[in-house]
Design an enzyme around this catalytic site. Structure first.
Site, PDB file in Angstrom:
ATOM      1  N   LYS A   1       0.825  -1.224   0.000  1.00 14.86           N
ATOM      2  CA  LYS A   1       0.000   0.000   0.000  1.00 14.86           C
ATOM      3  C   LYS A   1       0.853   1.266   0.000  1.00 14.86           C
ATOM      4  CE  LYS A   1      -2.307  -0.780   3.806  1.00 14.86           C
ATOM      5  NZ  LYS A   1      -1.838  -2.129   4.166  1.00 14.86           N
TER       6      LYS A   1
ATOM      7  N   ARG B   1      -9.639   1.813   8.975  1.00 13.93           N
ATOM      8  CA  ARG B   1      -9.301   0.409   9.214  1.00 13.93           C
ATOM      9  C   ARG B   1     -10.360  -0.266  10.065  1.00 13.93           C
ATOM     10  NH1 ARG B   1      -3.127   1.199   8.803  1.00 13.93           N
ATOM     11  NH2 ARG B   1      -2.321  -0.881   8.509  1.00 13.93           N
TER      12      ARG B   1
ATOM     13  N   ARG C   1      10.899  -5.796   3.628  1.00 10.20           N
ATOM     14  CA  ARG C   1      10.697  -4.346   3.469  1.00 10.20           C
ATOM     15  C   ARG C   1      11.788  -3.548   4.184  1.00 10.20           C
ATOM     16  NH1 ARG C   1       5.046  -1.566   4.690  1.00 10.20           N
ATOM     17  NH2 ARG C   1       5.216  -2.496   6.758  1.00 10.20           N
TER      18      ARG C   1
ATOM     19  N   ARG D   1      11.221  -1.735   9.930  1.00 13.14           N
ATOM     20  CA  ARG D   1      10.278  -1.216  10.930  1.00 13.14           C
ATOM     21  C   ARG D   1      10.143  -2.191  12.087  1.00 13.14           C
ATOM     22  NH1 ARG D   1       4.723   0.748   8.149  1.00 13.14           N
ATOM     23  NH2 ARG D   1       3.829  -0.610   9.724  1.00 13.14           N
TER      24      ARG D   1
ATOM     25  N   ARG E   1      -1.070  -8.184  12.974  1.00 12.78           N
ATOM     26  CA  ARG E   1      -1.639  -7.166  12.072  1.00 12.78           C
ATOM     27  C   ARG E   1      -2.550  -7.814  11.034  1.00 12.78           C
ATOM     28  NH1 ARG E   1       3.806  -4.703  10.247  1.00 12.78           N
ATOM     29  NH2 ARG E   1       2.564  -3.578   8.725  1.00 12.78           N
TER      30      ARG E   1
HETATM   31  P1  AMP Z   1       0.772   1.192   8.693  1.00 14.21           P
HETATM   32  O1  AMP Z   1       1.903   2.141   8.594  1.00 14.21           O
HETATM   33  O2  AMP Z   1      -0.399   1.578   7.842  1.00 14.21           O
HETATM   34  O3  AMP Z   1       1.193  -0.243   8.460  1.00 14.21           O
HETATM   35  O4  AMP Z   1       0.248   1.258  10.208  1.00 14.21           O
HETATM   36  C1  AMP Z   1       1.116   0.921  11.280  1.00 14.21           C
HETATM   37  C2  AMP Z   1       0.345   0.834  12.571  1.00 14.21           C
HETATM   38  O5  AMP Z   1      -0.246   2.113  12.878  1.00 14.21           O
HETATM   39  C3  AMP Z   1      -0.829  -0.140  12.582  1.00 14.21           C
HETATM   40  O6  AMP Z   1      -0.413  -1.477  12.818  1.00 14.21           O
HETATM   41  C4  AMP Z   1      -1.647   0.435  13.758  1.00 14.21           C
HETATM   42  O7  AMP Z   1      -1.041   0.130  15.003  1.00 14.21           O
HETATM   43  C5  AMP Z   1      -1.495   1.939  13.530  1.00 14.21           C
HETATM   44  N1  AMP Z   1      -2.545   2.425  12.595  1.00 14.21           N
HETATM   45  C6  AMP Z   1      -2.364   2.826  11.308  1.00 14.21           C
HETATM   46  N2  AMP Z   1      -3.530   3.197  10.749  1.00 14.21           N
HETATM   47  C7  AMP Z   1      -4.478   2.990  11.706  1.00 14.21           C
HETATM   48  C8  AMP Z   1      -5.894   3.151  11.747  1.00 14.21           C
HETATM   49  N3  AMP Z   1      -6.593   3.578  10.683  1.00 14.21           N
HETATM   50  N4  AMP Z   1      -6.541   2.850  12.899  1.00 14.21           N
HETATM   51  C9  AMP Z   1      -5.864   2.437  13.984  1.00 14.21           C
HETATM   52  N5  AMP Z   1      -4.544   2.227  14.011  1.00 14.21           N
HETATM   53  C10 AMP Z   1      -3.843   2.507  12.892  1.00 14.21           C
END
Ligand code: AMP
Length: 224
Positions: free
Chosen positions: A13, A88, A127, A161, A172
């Protein structure tokens, strides 16, 4: 154009969001990046969010909705935006619909990136992110940097990360199945969802993505 990019962890994404947003000249709004900025700046919100990120769980809806709402109120989103990783949960999707309705708008398209679940852990394990610019994303197999550990674009150090560890990735993925899949159903009900395969090289998937949202001519897109 107001677009949402959705898909399980490891679907690419972030990688595609940066390119699609650049191609359409709209801001890339990533909830995860907004949280990571707070964490780096050491804000109270960042300290609270950190625990959730570390364990692969969602940050509570009201906190997340507040952060994204504030971001969408900035003037650069007036011509549209690309949302990556928000909403989400169903509650977040409903809140987003309400925020947009308040300004007389709505989402235009939802692009779902699909990969077989068996590929998730492998894709995420490879990644690598750049310490200098979080939009510079590499993969040791699918999009390798010319020199291991060094960003091709700015020379920054590449790192993994902390939530890309296998057990956190599994958590996740579980969150995606139990909470986020309902967001796809929500927008399917509005006739907005197009699903594409996230398999293949970065440019190939970008081409597919742009065609799916009626913005073809991927050749003209940035080829980072
Ligand atoms: P990402 O960078 O999109 O993979 O998001 C990393 C982490 O940020 C996720 O595993 C959640 O802990 C938090 N996070 C990101 N987007 C959301 C969301 N829309 N709602 C809640 N937590 C989020």
């Amino acid at each position: 154009m107001r677009i949402l990019l959705i898909g399980p962890p490891g679907a690419g994404k972030g990688t595609q969001a940066v390119r699609i947003a650049a191609h359409l000249s709209i801001p890339h709004v990533s909830a995860g990046d907004l949280f990571r900025e707070h964490i780096e700046q050491g804000t109270e919100l960042g300290r609270n969010a950190h625990t959730h990120l570390q364990s692969g769980l969602l940050v509570p809806d009201e906190v997340t909705i507040g952060v994204v709402k504030e971001r969408l109120a900035r003037p650069d989103t007036a011509r549209g935006f690309l949302l990556d990783g928000f909403p989400r949960s169903l509650a977040q999707a409903q809140a987003l619909d309400g925020i947009l309705a308040d300004s007389g708008s709505r989402m235009d398209a939802v692009l779902e990136l699909q990969i077989p679940e068996g590929q998730v852990v492998g894709r995420i394990a490879g990644r690598r992110l750049c310490r200098q610019d979080r939009d510079h994303i590499f993969h040791v197999d699918y999009n390798p940097p010319a020199a291991a550990g060094v960003c091709d674009l700015c020379g920054g150090e590449l790192y993994q990360r902390e939530d890309d560890r296998e057990e956190t990735v599994r958590q996740r993925l579980e969150v995606y199945r139990t909470k986020t899949a309902s967001v796809v159903d929500h927008y399917q009900g509005q006739g907005l969802v197009t699903t594409i395969s996230a398999h293949g090289h970065v440019q190939e998937v970008l081409h597919r993505a742009l065609n799916a949202i009626g913005q073809g001519q991927a050749d003209a897109a940035e080829s980072r």
